[in-house]
Design a protein around this motif. Structure first.
Motif, PDB file in Angstrom:
ATOM      1  N   LYS A 145       0.838  -1.190  -0.003  1.00  0.00           N
ATOM      2  CA  LYS A 145      -0.067  -0.025  -0.107  1.00  0.00           C
ATOM      3  C   LYS A 145       0.746   1.313   0.035  1.00  0.00           C
ATOM      4  CE  LYS A 145      -3.909  -2.082   2.075  1.00  0.00           C
ATOM      5  NZ  LYS A 145      -4.846  -2.243   3.414  1.00  0.00           N
ATOM      6  N   LEU A 146       1.984   1.165   0.317  1.00  0.00           N
ATOM      7  CA  LEU A 146       2.914   2.202   0.434  1.00  0.00           C
ATOM      8  C   LEU A 146       3.144   2.805  -0.945  1.00  0.00           C
ATOM      9  CD1 LEU A 146       4.944   3.800   2.345  1.00  0.00           C
ATOM     10  CD2 LEU A 146       6.630   2.309   1.509  1.00  0.00           C
ATOM     11  N   ASP A 147       3.068   2.160  -2.074  1.00  0.00           N
ATOM     12  CA  ASP A 147       3.252   2.650  -3.552  1.00  0.00           C
ATOM     13  C   ASP A 147       2.267   2.001  -4.303  1.00  0.00           C
ATOM     14  OD1 ASP A 147       3.780   3.998  -5.638  1.00  0.00           O
ATOM     15  OD2 ASP A 147       5.837   2.869  -6.114  1.00  0.00           O
ATOM     16  N   PRO A 148       0.969   1.981  -3.998  1.00  0.00           N
ATOM     17  CA  PRO A 148      -0.168   1.324  -4.970  1.00  0.00           C
ATOM     18  C   PRO A 148      -0.391   1.719  -6.301  1.00  0.00           C
ATOM     19  CG  PRO A 148      -1.348   3.199  -3.539  1.00  0.00           C
ATOM     20  CD  PRO A 148       0.180   3.112  -3.084  1.00  0.00           C
ATOM     21  N   ASP A 149      -0.015   2.876  -6.681  1.00  0.00           N
ATOM     22  CA  ASP A 149       0.049   3.417  -8.029  1.00  0.00           C
ATOM     23  C   ASP A 149       1.262   3.117  -8.916  1.00  0.00           C
ATOM     24  OD1 ASP A 149      -2.948   4.038  -7.749  1.00  0.00           O
ATOM     25  OD2 ASP A 149      -2.264   5.947  -6.805  1.00  0.00           O
ATOM     26  N   GLY A 150       2.585   2.884  -8.166  1.00  0.00           N
ATOM     27  CA  GLY A 150       3.615   2.547  -8.841  1.00  0.00           C
ATOM     28  C   GLY A 150       3.658   1.733  -9.972  1.00  0.00           C
ATOM     29  N   PRO A 151       4.809   1.796 -10.767  1.00  0.00           N
ATOM     30  CA  PRO A 151       5.029   0.597 -11.493  1.00  0.00           C
ATOM     31  C   PRO A 151       5.072  -0.831 -11.235  1.00  0.00           C
ATOM     32  CG  PRO A 151       7.113   1.613 -11.266  1.00  0.00           C
ATOM     33  CD  PRO A 151       6.068   2.503 -10.636  1.00  0.00           C
ATOM     34  N   GLU A 152       4.342  -1.599 -12.057  1.00  0.00           N
ATOM     35  CA  GLU A 152       4.356  -2.939 -11.478  1.00  0.00           C
ATOM     36  C   GLU A 152       5.705  -3.618 -11.775  1.00  0.00           C
ATOM     37  OE1 GLU A 152       2.906  -6.949 -10.180  1.00  0.00           O
ATOM     38  OE2 GLU A 152       1.992  -4.893 -10.230  1.00  0.00           O
ATOM     39  N   PRO A 153       6.348  -4.098 -10.630  1.00  0.00           N
ATOM     40  CA  PRO A 153       7.613  -4.573 -10.574  1.00  0.00           C
ATOM     41  C   PRO A 153       7.943  -5.960 -11.681  1.00  0.00           C
ATOM     42  CG  PRO A 153       6.386  -5.283  -8.490  1.00  0.00           C
ATOM     43  CD  PRO A 153       5.610  -4.401  -9.290  1.00  0.00           C
ATOM     44  N   ASP A 154       9.017  -6.082 -12.088  1.00  0.00           N
ATOM     45  CA  ASP A 154       9.330  -7.298 -12.860  1.00  0.00           C
ATOM     46  C   ASP A 154       9.441  -8.370 -11.997  1.00  0.00           C
ATOM     47  OD1 ASP A 154      10.243  -9.139 -14.262  1.00  0.00           O
ATOM     48  OD2 ASP A 154      12.011  -8.166 -15.269  1.00  0.00           O
ATOM     49  N   PRO A 155       8.419  -9.435 -12.284  1.00  0.00           N
ATOM     50  CA  PRO A 155       8.380 -10.589 -11.290  1.00  0.00           C
ATOM     51  C   PRO A 155       9.784 -11.204 -11.124  1.00  0.00           C
ATOM     52  CG  PRO A 155       6.947 -11.078 -13.195  1.00  0.00           C
ATOM     53  CD  PRO A 155       7.504  -9.662 -13.137  1.00  0.00           C
ATOM     54  N   THR A 156      10.437 -11.083 -12.037  1.00  0.00           N
ATOM     55  CA  THR A 156      11.818 -11.809 -12.194  1.00  0.00           C
ATOM     56  C   THR A 156      12.965 -11.422 -11.133  1.00  0.00           C
ATOM     57  OG1 THR A 156      12.963 -10.548 -14.250  1.00  0.00           O
ATOM     58  CG2 THR A 156      11.590 -12.619 -14.592  1.00  0.00           C
ATOM     59  N   GLU A 157      12.704 -10.053 -10.821  1.00  0.00           N
ATOM     60  CA  GLU A 157      13.465  -9.321  -9.987  1.00  0.00           C
ATOM     61  C   GLU A 157      13.461 -10.008  -8.603  1.00  0.00           C
ATOM     62  OE1 GLU A 157      12.866  -5.162 -10.215  1.00  0.00           O
ATOM     63  OE2 GLU A 157      13.579  -5.007 -12.371  1.00  0.00           O
ATOM     64  N   GLU A 158      12.113 -10.581  -8.333  1.00  0.00           N
ATOM     65  CA  GLU A 158      12.067 -11.103  -6.937  1.00  0.00           C
ATOM     66  C   GLU A 158      12.301 -12.351  -6.907  1.00  0.00           C
ATOM     67  OE1 GLU A 158       7.659  -9.879  -5.399  1.00  0.00           O
ATOM     68  OE2 GLU A 158       7.637  -9.252  -7.634  1.00  0.00           O
ATOM     69  N   ARG A 159      13.099 -13.008  -7.934  1.00  0.00           N
ATOM     70  CA  ARG A 159      13.376 -14.465  -7.943  1.00  0.00           C
ATOM     71  C   ARG A 159      14.947 -14.620  -7.771  1.00  0.00           C
ATOM     72  NH1 ARG A 159      10.156 -15.898 -13.522  1.00  0.00           N
ATOM     73  NH2 ARG A 159       8.119 -15.302 -12.835  1.00  0.00           N
ATOM     74  N   ALA A 160      15.238 -15.441  -6.860  1.00  0.00           N
ATOM     75  CA  ALA A 160      16.473 -15.861  -6.623  1.00  0.00           C
ATOM     76  C   ALA A 160      16.720 -17.193  -6.324  1.00  0.00           C
ATOM     77  CB  ALA A 160      17.090 -15.089  -5.416  1.00  0.00           C
ATOM     78  N   PHE A 161      17.691 -18.065  -6.620  1.00  0.00           N
ATOM     79  CA  PHE A 161      17.724 -19.422  -6.314  1.00  0.00           C
ATOM     80  C   PHE A 161      19.312 -19.769  -6.406  1.00  0.00           C
ATOM     81  CE2 PHE A 161      18.216 -23.919  -7.728  1.00  0.00           C
ATOM     82  CZ  PHE A 161      17.262 -24.524  -6.824  1.00  0.00           C
ATOM     83  N   THR A 162      19.697 -20.521  -5.070  1.00  0.00           N
ATOM     84  CA  THR A 162      21.062 -20.881  -5.188  1.00  0.00           C
ATOM     85  C   THR A 162      20.961 -22.317  -4.732  1.00  0.00           C
ATOM     86  OG1 THR A 162      21.046 -20.287  -2.769  1.00  0.00           O
ATOM     87  CG2 THR A 162      21.889 -18.497  -4.285  1.00  0.00           C
ATOM     88  N   MET A 163      21.987 -23.179  -5.209  1.00  0.00           N
ATOM     89  CA  MET A 163      22.606 -24.534  -4.992  1.00  0.00           C
ATOM     90  C   MET A 163      24.119 -24.477  -4.673  1.00  0.00           C
ATOM     91  SD  MET A 163      20.634 -26.545  -7.775  1.00  0.00           S
ATOM     92  CE  MET A 163      20.937 -28.130  -7.276  1.00  0.00           C
ATOM     93  N   VAL A 164      24.107 -24.922  -3.290  1.00  0.00           N
ATOM     94  CA  VAL A 164      25.518 -25.017  -2.502  1.00  0.00           C
ATOM     95  C   VAL A 164      25.816 -26.579  -2.456  1.00  0.00           C
ATOM     96  CG1 VAL A 164      27.019 -24.366  -0.628  1.00  0.00           C
ATOM     97  CG2 VAL A 164      25.318 -22.889  -1.641  1.00  0.00           C
ATOM     98  N   GLN A 165      27.178 -27.021  -2.988  1.00  0.00           N
ATOM     99  CA  GLN A 165      27.283 -28.489  -2.748  1.00  0.00           C
ATOM    100  C   GLN A 165      28.369 -28.375  -1.656  1.00  0.00           C
ATOM    101  OE1 GLN A 165      29.502 -30.133  -6.245  1.00  0.00           O
ATOM    102  NE2 GLN A 165      28.917 -32.077  -5.536  1.00  0.00           N
ATOM    103  N   HIS A 166      28.156 -29.371  -0.910  1.00  0.00           N
ATOM    104  CA  HIS A 166      28.994 -29.723   0.405  1.00  0.00           C
ATOM    105  C   HIS A 166      30.112 -30.689   0.084  1.00  0.00           C
ATOM    106  CE1 HIS A 166      25.857 -27.097   2.635  1.00  0.00           C
ATOM    107  NE2 HIS A 166      25.020 -27.913   2.214  1.00  0.00           N
ATOM    108  N   PRO A 167      31.024 -30.752   0.951  1.00  0.00           N
ATOM    109  CA  PRO A 167      31.944 -31.645   0.912  1.00  0.00           C
ATOM    110  C   PRO A 167      31.774 -33.070   0.453  1.00  0.00           C
ATOM    111  CG  PRO A 167      32.831 -29.937   2.412  1.00  0.00           C
ATOM    112  CD  PRO A 167      31.357 -29.842   2.189  1.00  0.00           C
TER     113      PRO A 167
END
Length: 405
Positions: free
Chosen positions: A159-181
């Motif tokens: 509600k802080l910015d209801p009329d602002g531009p719709e954000p690119d949904p891909t900017e909200e995505r993050a994915f990491t995979m960490v391999q252990h020893p």
């Protein structure tokens, strides 16, 4: 600090088995409050060191790097600790409850989102009193659940910015995979609402298709298996983007002696990404795969590379799919396109690559069969019940047949 250490020493000597249920729960509650207070004190100290650039004393560039290098703290944890300290400069009420042990670090992290520069700027432009927002959120944090707090913060930010531009949904995505020893992987990620819904729906569908009678897996285990199955399905299509002129594929390297040895042989094989796995897992991966023979000289250098050989050719797979139609493990309903073609008598032990020596098994149950379970075909049984499944102890897994009325 000496008194604190003495108190912690005394805590380690408490005999928890002497406490009845009520006092034991009170003890847990008191420990959580104490943990929160210690974390608050640590955050405050880290913040002062951050402001003063005390890390330069030890030649470190940032407090995050100092925490990682000197205290062996994981990078995400170090970043959160420094970030929360900076946010608390703008959240005096939150800092007070944190110091008193009424809030934990997870709640502080959620509330800290309102202090991010872009959110503070939007609030200031609209004449919003940040202190009032903080007070309202603290009421939710101290009287509701953690989920309630996350929803309240998300609602405020939306509600802080209801009329602002719709954000690119891909900017909200993050994915990491960490391999252990040891070769295992830890997965962490964040998805936007639509992307998350897509993945959740795909996992639910795949998980439901692999359920069988007597399935005791937790939800997390089922979702983990479903994620691997989705990767299997994508790789099996052969339509993924080419990597350096080669179609993406899983690589496992193992010596021929270990491959044909029926023993587990831990540490006998390596994956393409450097993990060490047992020969049993390598045989599981090789059951329906492409095999390349490479001859090495005494120094370990390749001197001959044979042609790729597909263990299960396409025409045999089609025939096995037509016959079995789905995973043959007792009670499993996974469809044929989820399945590998398993050699009942392993091909490296002389088992023929034939329809008669093959069976469809989904990724999960294929692993079970390579780790103690067993399947057998019974041609005397009626159609639909010609496969028998046995546990490692030799007992058969039987599916209860409903009585006809």
């Amino acid at each position: 600090m000496g008194e604190l250490q003495s108190a912690l020493d005394a805590l380690s000597g408490v005999d928890l088995d002497e406490l009845s249920d009520g006092p034991l729960l009170d003890h847990v509650r008191e420990l959580v409050v104490a943990r929160n207070r210690i974390t608050a004190a640590l955050t405050r100290a880290v913040r002062r060191a951050d402001v003063r650039a005390a890390c330069e004393h030890d030649g470190a560039k940032t407090m995050q790097s100092w925490l990682r290098g000197h205290l062996r703290m994981a990078a995400p944890a170090a970043g959160r600790l420094v970030g929360q300290g900076r946010a608390l400069d703008c959240l005096p009420l939150t800092e007070g409850l944190f110091t008193d042990g009424e809030l934990d670090a997870d709640s502080v992290e959620v509330i800290a989102a309102i202090t991010e520069p872009r959110n503070r700027d939007k609030a200031a432009a609209q004449g919003i009193d940040l202190a009032s927002v903080e007070a309202a959120l603290l009421l939710v944090a101290t009287h509701g659940s953690h989920r309630d707090l996350r929803i309240a913060v998300a609602d405020y930010l939306a509600k802080l910015d209801p009329d602002g531009p719709e954000p690119d949904p891909t900017e909200e995505r993050a994915f990491t995979m960490v391999q252990h020893p040891d070769g295992t992987w830890t997965v962490h990620g964040t998805l936007d609402p639509v992307g998350g819904q897509k993945l959740a729906t795909a996992l639910e569908s795949t998980s439901a298709a692999s359920r069988c009678a007597g399935d005791t897996r937790s939800r997390a285990q089922r979702d983990g298996d479903a994620l691997v199955q989705l990767a299997d399905n994508a790789l099996a299509t052969g339509q993924l983007p080419v990597l350096r002129t080669v179609k993406p594929h899983v690589i496992v390297t193992i010596g021929i002696d270990d491959l044909v040895d029926p023993a587990t042989c831990p540490g006998a094989a390596t994956t393409g990404l450097g993990a060490t796995i047992s020969a049993a897992r390598a045989r599981w991966a090789a059951c329906d795969s492409t095999i390349t023979r490479i001859v090495l000289d005494p120094d370990g250098l390749p001197i001959d590379v044979g042609r790729d050989h597909r263990v299960v050719p396409a025409h045999i797979r089609k025939a096995v799919e037509l016959r079995d139609k789905k995973c043959v493990f007792a009670g499993c309903e996974a469809p044929r396109w989820y399945c590998d073609v398993h050699h009942i008598i392993e091909w490296m032990n002389g088992g023929r690559t034939s329809v008669g020596n093959s069976a469809l098994l989904c990724e999960r149950h294929h692993g079970k069969v390579h780790h103690g379970y067993r399947i057998e075909r019974d041609d005397t049984a009626p159609p639909g019940r010609r496969w028998r499944t046995y546990r490692p102890d030799g007992t058969e897994i039987l599916i209860r047949t409903p009585l006809l009325t």
